[in-house]
Design a protein around this motif. Structure first.
Motif, mmCIF file in Angstrom:
data_model
loop_
_atom_site.group_PDB
_atom_site.id
_atom_site.type_symbol
_atom_site.label_atom_id
_atom_site.label_comp_id
_atom_site.label_asym_id
_atom_site.label_seq_id
_atom_site.Cartn_x
_atom_site.Cartn_y
_atom_site.Cartn_z
ATOM 1 N N ALA A 35 0.842 -1.196 0.000
ATOM 2 C CA ALA A 35 0.000 0.000 0.000
ATOM 3 C C ALA A 35 0.874 1.243 0.000
ATOM 4 O O ALA A 35 1.999 1.240 0.518
ATOM 5 C CB ALA A 35 -0.921 0.010 1.211
ATOM 6 N N LEU A 36 0.340 2.309 -0.601
ATOM 7 C CA LEU A 36 0.986 3.619 -0.600
ATOM 8 C C LEU A 36 0.021 4.621 0.016
ATOM 9 O O LEU A 36 -1.092 4.804 -0.490
ATOM 10 C CB LEU A 36 1.355 4.040 -2.027
ATOM 11 C CG LEU A 36 1.896 5.463 -2.195
ATOM 12 C CD1 LEU A 36 3.259 5.599 -1.527
ATOM 13 C CD2 LEU A 36 1.991 5.832 -3.671
ATOM 14 N N ILE A 37 0.437 5.258 1.106
ATOM 15 C CA ILE A 37 -0.424 6.205 1.798
ATOM 16 C C ILE A 37 0.321 7.529 1.914
ATOM 17 O O ILE A 37 1.359 7.623 2.586
ATOM 18 C CB ILE A 37 -0.802 5.721 3.215
ATOM 19 C CG1 ILE A 37 -1.347 4.291 3.167
ATOM 20 C CG2 ILE A 37 -1.809 6.675 3.837
ATOM 21 C CD1 ILE A 37 -2.646 4.142 2.446
ATOM 22 N N THR A 38 -0.185 8.554 1.220
ATOM 23 C CA THR A 38 0.348 9.910 1.353
ATOM 24 C C THR A 38 -0.831 10.855 1.526
ATOM 25 O O THR A 38 -1.999 10.433 1.478
ATOM 26 C CB THR A 38 1.176 10.321 0.117
ATOM 27 O OG1 THR A 38 0.306 10.484 -1.004
ATOM 28 C CG2 THR A 38 2.239 9.285 -0.207
ATOM 29 N N GLN B 68 -5.851 -6.610 0.973
ATOM 30 C CA GLN B 68 -4.942 -7.579 1.584
ATOM 31 C C GLN B 68 -3.552 -6.995 1.845
ATOM 32 O O GLN B 68 -2.589 -7.736 2.067
ATOM 33 C CB GLN B 68 -4.810 -8.808 0.676
ATOM 34 C CG GLN B 68 -6.138 -9.491 0.393
ATOM 35 C CD GLN B 68 -5.990 -10.626 -0.613
ATOM 36 O OE1 GLN B 68 -4.889 -10.957 -1.047
ATOM 37 N NE2 GLN B 68 -7.117 -11.236 -0.975
ATOM 38 N N ALA B 69 -3.429 -5.700 1.829
ATOM 39 C CA ALA B 69 -2.113 -5.074 1.975
ATOM 40 C C ALA B 69 -1.502 -5.385 3.339
ATOM 41 O O ALA B 69 -2.173 -5.314 4.371
ATOM 42 C CB ALA B 69 -2.227 -3.573 1.780
ATOM 43 N N ARG B 70 -0.217 -5.724 3.319
ATOM 44 C CA ARG B 70 0.514 -5.998 4.560
ATOM 45 C C ARG B 70 1.724 -5.079 4.736
ATOM 46 O O ARG B 70 2.277 -4.983 5.823
ATOM 47 C CB ARG B 70 0.988 -7.452 4.571
ATOM 48 C CG ARG B 70 -0.157 -8.458 4.618
ATOM 49 C CD ARG B 70 0.341 -9.878 4.803
ATOM 50 N NE ARG B 70 1.117 -10.336 3.652
ATOM 51 C CZ ARG B 70 2.341 -10.848 3.729
ATOM 52 N NH1 ARG B 70 2.950 -10.933 4.894
ATOM 53 N NH2 ARG B 70 2.963 -11.268 2.642
ATOM 54 N N TYR B 71 2.136 -4.414 3.657
ATOM 55 C CA TYR B 71 3.306 -3.541 3.719
ATOM 56 C C TYR B 71 2.880 -2.136 3.303
ATOM 57 O O TYR B 71 2.347 -1.939 2.203
ATOM 58 C CB TYR B 71 4.418 -4.067 2.807
ATOM 59 C CG TYR B 71 4.838 -5.478 3.150
ATOM 60 C CD1 TYR B 71 5.776 -5.717 4.145
ATOM 61 C CD2 TYR B 71 4.264 -6.577 2.499
ATOM 62 C CE1 TYR B 71 6.146 -7.013 4.480
ATOM 63 C CE2 TYR B 71 4.627 -7.871 2.836
ATOM 64 C CZ TYR B 71 5.567 -8.093 3.819
ATOM 65 O OH TYR B 71 5.934 -9.368 4.148
ATOM 66 N N TYR B 72 3.147 -1.177 4.159
ATOM 67 C CA TYR B 72 2.674 0.191 3.952
ATOM 68 C C TYR B 72 3.872 1.130 3.790
ATOM 69 O O TYR B 72 4.770 1.172 4.641
ATOM 70 C CB TYR B 72 1.823 0.643 5.138
ATOM 71 C CG TYR B 72 0.432 0.047 5.131
ATOM 72 C CD1 TYR B 72 -0.670 0.821 4.810
ATOM 73 C CD2 TYR B 72 0.223 -1.297 5.444
ATOM 74 C CE1 TYR B 72 -1.944 0.284 4.791
ATOM 75 C CE2 TYR B 72 -1.044 -1.846 5.423
ATOM 76 C CZ TYR B 72 -2.125 -1.053 5.088
ATOM 77 O OH TYR B 72 -3.378 -1.594 5.064
ATOM 78 N N LEU B 73 3.860 1.885 2.693
ATOM 79 C CA LEU B 73 4.870 2.915 2.446
ATOM 80 C C LEU B 73 4.163 4.257 2.541
ATOM 81 O O LEU B 73 3.218 4.515 1.787
ATOM 82 C CB LEU B 73 5.519 2.730 1.074
ATOM 83 C CG LEU B 73 6.428 1.497 0.871
ATOM 84 C CD1 LEU B 73 7.417 1.338 2.015
ATOM 85 C CD2 LEU B 73 5.647 0.223 0.657
ATOM 86 N N CYS B 74 4.617 5.117 3.448
ATOM 87 C CA CYS B 74 3.863 6.326 3.786
ATOM 88 C C CYS B 74 4.805 7.526 3.891
ATOM 89 O O CYS B 74 6.016 7.382 4.090
ATOM 90 C CB CYS B 74 3.154 6.164 5.136
ATOM 91 S SG CYS B 74 2.359 4.560 5.399
ATOM 92 N N THR B 75 4.213 8.695 3.772
ATOM 93 C CA THR B 75 4.924 9.885 4.226
ATOM 94 C C THR B 75 4.859 9.887 5.756
ATOM 95 O O THR B 75 4.000 9.224 6.362
ATOM 96 C CB THR B 75 4.281 11.148 3.665
ATOM 97 O OG1 THR B 75 2.872 11.125 3.954
ATOM 98 C CG2 THR B 75 4.477 11.239 2.155
ATOM 99 N N ALA B 76 5.756 10.631 6.385
ATOM 100 C CA ALA B 76 5.815 10.606 7.848
ATOM 101 C C ALA B 76 4.482 11.064 8.452
ATOM 102 O O ALA B 76 4.026 10.520 9.471
ATOM 103 C CB ALA B 76 6.956 11.494 8.327
#
Length: 890
Positions: A76-79, A88-96
Motif C-alpha cells: 500500500a501507498l499512503i500519502t 490484503q495489503a501488509r506492507y505500507y509505504l507512507c509519508t511521515a
C-alpha cells in the motif's frame, strides 16, 4: 513515547520505554550507505511492515520497489494526496505525516531521515514518530550520524549501528557552467535560479532536466528519466534532491550556498551541504562536489562562491557537529475548545533533548481563523473542534503563505462544518483545473491546486463519492504532470543540440547522419539543415550556438552526404557507375575518361561526347555530381595524396621528397636498396612515419595502400599495371609476375607488411641473444608464419633474403631426455640491402685513401672475417644504418 502523566498535568512530558521483546536498531551514517536498502530488505523479511519517508516522491519510489518484490495486492501507498490500499495489503509505504503514530501494529516499522526532527517546519512530526512508531518485532531508525546523541537520550534501548559510505566524495573546486562535466547535478535554492541555470545549460550544453519539490511525482519521474536515460547529461534541482533521490550523478555543483529557511536568509550548515553533495557517486562510484564559478552569494559582497576549508573537510570526512535537540509539539491535544487546543499545541517539553517546535503553518492558520467570531461560534464541542483542527492541517501546496492559505481553509471550513462537500461541487472545481494549456508557471499553479483537492478527496469524511472524486483528481494531476513535463522539456531541453553535444563529445563521425529524399540532413532523427544542390544550408530555426554545432557535425559528414546525393543523381540518370580502365563506365558504355590532373591521385574528369547532347544546365549538374562521386570513390587513395602533397613541401628536404616521389610513382612500395635511404638524414624519418611510410628490412612501403580497394583503384587508374590480388591475403601462391604489394617467398608470395612482421620478430629474438653474448645462434618462432599459411620452405627462402640462415638441428647428448633444442638461426646483413650505402662509403674511402695502397684505396669491399656462426651485428660504416631498422621503423 511522550505522554501526559495524568489528565491534570499537561506540561509534564516523559519518555517511556518500548516493548522489551522488540528490537530497535538505529542505523546511522552519511548518504550512499545503503540504509534505506537495508530497511527494505528487513521489512520484506517480516510478515508485515510500515515505513515513513520525508517526501511523497521517495515513498512512491520505495513503493514501486517493494511492489516488485511482494506484488501489487500486498503493498500500500499512503500519502496526503494519494492512497493505494489493497484489501490484503501488509506492507505500507507512507509519508511521515500519513504514517500511523504507533506503527499500525506491524511486525516491522522504519522511519527514514529521522534527523529531520530538527527541521523547523515538520520536525515535530518526525520526533513524534521517532518516539512512538514501533514494530512488534523490529524497529529501525534511519538517519544521519549527527542524530546519535539524541537517539541515545530519547531511545536509550536502541542498538546504534554506524554505516560507512560506499564511495568517496572529494571537493573539485569551482567549475564554469560551460565546462561542467557530464552527469552533473546543479543545485539552486530558488525557482528563478533553477530556471536561469537550466536555460544556460540548454543554450550551451543541449539542455537539462529540472526537479523541484513542487513538481508532482509523475513530472519528477519523467524529468529524472530524461537524465537517467542519458538524453540529457545535466539535471538542475532544488535542495529537495538531497532527500533520497537516487540518481546516476557524478558531480554536484552548488549554484548557491545560502537559502531562505522560512525565517531568514542563511548559509547552509555543513551537514546540509553534505546531504546535497552526497548525491554524487552512487554505490561504489566515487563522486565530487563544488560550486559554479562566477556565481556570487547574496550576502558575499561580491566574493566568489566557495566552500571554506572547514566545510570541505567536514563534507569529505563526514564529520559534523551533532544535533543538540529535536523539535516537539504535543501530538495529543485536547479538543474541548479552540483555546484549549491552542494551549495544548503551545505546550513546551521538559526533556532537555527537545525544544518546542516553531509555529507551523497549520497552527498559524488556526490562530488566524480563531479570531473570526463566526468560525469560533461554529467550532464548538469536541467533534467540531477536532474537525476544525483537521481542516487547518491542510498542507499549503500553493506555497502562498499563512494569510492566503488561511482564506482557502476558511472557505473549506464553511463547506465542511455542516457535513460533507457535495460531489458535484468537487467535480466542478476539479474540472476547472483540468486544462493542459498555459506556460510552466500556470501549469505548476494548477498542479498545486489539484494536489489540494486530491488531499481533500482522500479524507474519509469530507467528500461524498470520495473514491470517484479522488480518482478524478489523480487523473487530472497525471494530465497536468504530462503537460508540465512537456513544457519543461520544450523550454530547457534542445533535443537536437543535446544529440549533437553527446556525439561531438565522443566522435562526430559516430553520429547517425542521414540524407532524406527531400534533401533534409538528419542527425539522430533531428533535422540540422538541407542540401541546396551540393551546398549545405543550416536549419533556419537554429540559434547561433546551435549553428556552430550543426556546421561542425555536417562538416564531418559532408563528403558522405554529397556522395549520397551524387549517387542518387547519377543512378537516376546513368545507373551504376564504376572506375575501370582509366575511365568511368556504366556497364559497357563509357561515361567519362580520367586524364592526369595535378597529381596521379587527382585525375581530371572529362565527360564522354555522347553526353554533350544534354542541356547545359543538366550537363553541368551531372558533371558536378560526377566530380563529387569521383572524389568519394577515390577516398582509398588519401595516403597517396598525402605523400604527393609532401613532395611539394620545400621544408621536407630534397632527400625525403625524392623518396616520396619514388613511392608515388611505384604505387606505394619500393625495395629498400632502391629507396636511397643512405642519403636520408635520420632527423627526417619522423616525417615519413607521420605520412604513413614504413621503412622495413627489405622494402619501404605504405601499409594503407596494401588494402584491396586502394590496389584496385591504382590498377584501374593505370597508376600500377601489376596484377591485383582481390583480397590482398597475407600469403598467396607465387607466379611469374607477382601482384602489387607482395614479395616472393619461395613458391609463395607474402604481403609486404606481413613479411615485415616476420623480420621484426626474428630481429627481436636476435637482439635478445646478442645482449646475452650467446654465440650459439638464436631461435625463431615459426608459429606466425604457419598461421599465415607460409610453408617451411617458403619461410626459409623469405628469411634468407633478409640475411637469416637456418642452421643444422642440434643432436641431443646420449642419455639426455626432454624436448629437442630449437634449430639455431644466424644473421648476416644481405649485400643487396645496402648496396647503395656500400658504394657511397667506398667513394668516401677512395677520397680519403687516394695514393695509399690497400683495399680501401682501391675501393674494394672489405671481407667479413667473422665466424660463420656469429650472429652479432656487423660493424663498420657499411652497416651502420641497420641499427635503426627496429628503432626508426614505423
Amino acid at each position: 513515547m511522550l505522554a501526559r502523566s495524568g489528565p491534570a498535568r499537561h506540561d509534564c512530558i516523559v519518555v517511556p520505554r518500548s516493548d522489551a521483546n522488540a528490537t530497535i536498531r538505529a542505523v546511522l551514517g552519511p548518504t550512499n550507505t545503503g540504509k534505506t536498502h537495508l530497511a527494505i530488505e528487513r521489512m520484506c523479511a517480516h510478515s508485515s511492515g510500515a515505513m515513513g519517508f520525508p517526501l511523497r516522491l521517495l515513498a512512491r519510489e520505495v513503493y514501486d520497489r517493494v511492489r516488485a518484490i511482494k506484488g501489487d495486492k500486498q503493498v500500500a501507498l499512503i500519502t496526503g494526496e494519494e492512497r493505494i490500499e489493497p484489501p490484503q495489503a501488509r506492507y505500507y509505504l507512507c509519508t511521515a505525516e500519513a504514517m500511523p503514530r504507533t506503527g499500525g501494529n506491524k511486525a516491522f516499522v522504519a522511519l527514514d531521515e529521522a534527523q529531520l526532527g530538527a527541521d523547523r517546519d515538520r520536525g515535530h512530526i518526525f520526533t513524534d514518530r521517532l518516539l512512538h512508531a514501533r514494530g512488534r518485532e523490529e524497529t529501525m531508525i534511519l538517519g544521519a550520524g549527527t542524530l546519535e546523541p539524541l537517539v541515545r537520550a530519547l531511545v536509550p534501548e536502541a542498538r546504534i549501528e554506524e554505516r560507512p559510505r560506499f564511495s568517496t566524495l572529494h571537493h573539485a573546486g569551482p567549475v564554469k557552467l560551460s565546462r561542467l562535466p557530464k552527469r552533473s547535478a546543479v543545485v539552486a535554492f530558488s525557482i528563478e535560479q533553477v530556471y536561469q541555470t537550466a536555460e544556460l545549460l540548454r543554450r550551451f550544453r543541449g539542455g537539462a532536466a529540472v526537479v523541484m519539490g513542487a513538481l508532482s511525482p509523475q513530472t519528477r519521474n519523467r524529468q529524472v528519466e530524461l537524465f537517467q536515460s542519458g538524453e540529457v547529461d545535466y539535471i538542475v534541482a532544488t535542495d529537495a534532491i538531497g532527500m533520497g533521490l537516487n540518481l546516476d550523478v557524478h558531480h554536484v555543483a552548488f549554484a548557491g550556498l545560502e537559502k531562505f529557511d522560512g525565517v531568514r536568509q542563511r548559509r547552509l550548515t555543513p551537514a546540509e551541504m553534505a546531504q546535497i553533495a552526497g548525491r554524487a557517486g552512487r554505490h561504489h562510484t566515487d563522486g565530487s562536489f563544488g560550486t559554479l564559478a562566477g556565481n556570487r552569494g547574496p550576502r558575499s559582497h561580491g566574493a566568489p562562491l566557495e566552500f571554506s576549508d572547514d566545510e570541505v573537510y567536514a563534507i569529505e570526512q563526514h564529520r559534523f557537529a551533532p544535533l543538540t535537540r529535536l523539535f516537539w509539539r504535543n501530538p495529543e491535544p485536547r479538543f474541548d475548545s479552540i483555546d484549549r487546543l491552542i494551549a495544548d499545541l503551545e505546550m513546551r517539553p521538559d526533556h532537555p533533548a527537545m525544544a518546542a517546535a516553531p509555529e507551523a503553518i497549520d497552527l498559524a492558520v488556526l490562530r488566524r481563523l480563531a479570531e473570526d467570531s463566526e468560525i469560533r461560534a461554529a467550532a464548538h464541542g469536541h467533534a467540531q473542534v477536532r474537525r476544525f483542527w483537521e481542516v487547518c492541517q491542510l498542507p499549503d501546496f500553493r506555497h502562498q503563505g499563512s494569510d492566503a492559505h488561511a482564506r482557502f481553509v476558511a472557505r473549506l471550513w464553511r463547506d465542511l462544518k455542516g457535513g460533507h462537500i457535495g460531489a458535484d461541487f468537487v467535480a466542478a472545481r476539479i474540472g476547472e483545473l483540468d486544462r493542459a494549456e498555459g506556460d510552466i508557471d500556470t501549469l505548476q499553479g494548477r498542479l498545486s491546486a489539484i494536489r489540494s483537492w486530491a488531499y481533500i478527496c482522500q479524507r474519509p469524511d469530507w467528500v461524498l463519492a470520495r473514491d470517484e472524486m479522488a480518482a478524478r483528481a489523480r487523473a487530472v494531476e497525471a494530465r497536468l504532470s504530462d503537460a508540465l513535463h512537456q513544457r519543461l522539456t520544450e523550454r530547457f531541453v534542445n533535443r537536437r543540440t543535446s544529440v549533437l553535444m553527446r556525439g561531438m563529445g565522443k566522435d562526430a563521425g559516430l553520429l547517425r547522419v542521414k540524407l532524406e529524399d527531400d534533401g533534409r540532413v538528419m542527425v539522430e532523427d533531428h533535422a540540422i539543415g538541407h542540401l541546396e544542390g551540393f551546398r549545405f544550408v543550416v536549419d533556419q530555426t537554429a540559434g547561433q550556438e546551435d549553428r556552430k554545432l550543426m556546421l561542425a557535425a555536417a562538416e564531418k559528414h559532408m563528403p558522405a552526404l554529397l556522395a549520397q546525393k551524387a549517387q542518387r543523381l547519377i543512378s537516376s540518370e546513368l545507373g551504376d557507375v564504376t572506375i575501370t580502365n582509366g575511365g568511368l563506365w556504366r556497364g559497357d558504355q563509357q561515361v567519362a575518361t580520367l586524364e592526369r590532373g595535378k597529381s596521379a591521385s587527382r585525375p581530371r574528369l572529362v565527360m564522354a561526347k555522347e553526353l554533350g547532347n544534354l542541356d547545359p544546365a543538366h550537363r553541368t549538374q551531372l558533371s558536378e555530381a560526377l566530380d563529387v562521386w569521383l572524389e568519394a570513390a577515390l577516398a582509398p587513395l588519401a595516403p597517396l595524396r598525402a605523400i604527393e602533397d609532401a613532395t611539394n613541401d620545400p621544408e621536407a628536404g630534397s632527400e625525403v621528397r625524392a623518396l616520396l616521389l619514388t613511392l608515388a610513382e611505384r604505387g606505394g612500395s619500393v625495395p629498400r636498396e632502391e629507396a636511397g635511404l643512405a642519403n636520408l638524414p635520420k632527423e627526417r624519418r619522423p616525417l615519413l612515419r607521420k605520412l604513413g611510410v614504413s621503412i622495413g628490412a627489405l622494402d619501404v612501403f605504405m601499409p594503407a595502400l596494401l588494402r584491396p580497394a586502394a590496389r584496385k583503384l591504382l590498377h584501374e587508374l593505370g597508376l600500377d599495371r601489376r596484377p591485383v590480388s582481390e583480397t590482398m591475403a597475407p600469403v598467396i601462391a607465387g607466379g611469374r609476375q607477382l601482384p602489387a604489394g607482395y614479395r616472393r617467398a619461395g613458391e609463395q608470395a607474402v604481403r609486404l607488411d606481413m613479411a615485415e612482421k616476420l623480420f621484426r620478430a626474428a630481429h627481436e629474438q636476435r637482439l635478445k641473444i646478442a645482449d646475452a653474448k650467446d654465440t650459439r645462434g638464436f631461435a625463431i618462432d615459426t608459429a606466425l608464419a604457419t598461421s599465415m599459411g607460409l610453408s617451411p620452405e617458403s619461410f626459409r627462402g623469405l628469411m634468407k633474403d633478409a640475411g637469416f640462415r637456418q642452421g643444422e638441428p642440434v643432436a641431443m647428448a646420449e642419455g639426455a631426455y626432454g624436448p629437442p633444442r630449437p634449430v639455431p638461426w644466424t644473421w648476416r646483413p644481405p649485400r643487396k640491402d645496402f648496396r647503395s650505402s656500400r658504394h657511397q662509403q667506398q667513394g668516401k674511402d677512395r677520397g680519403k685513401s687516394r695514393g695509399k695502397p690497400g683495399a680501401k684505396a682501391k675501393g674494394l669491399p672489405q671481407r667479413d672475417n667473422r665466424p660463420a656462426g656469429d650472429h652479432r651485428p656487423a660493424t663498420g660504416n657499411a652497416f651502420a644504418g641497420l641499427a635503426d631498422l627496429l628503432g626508426n621503423n614505423s
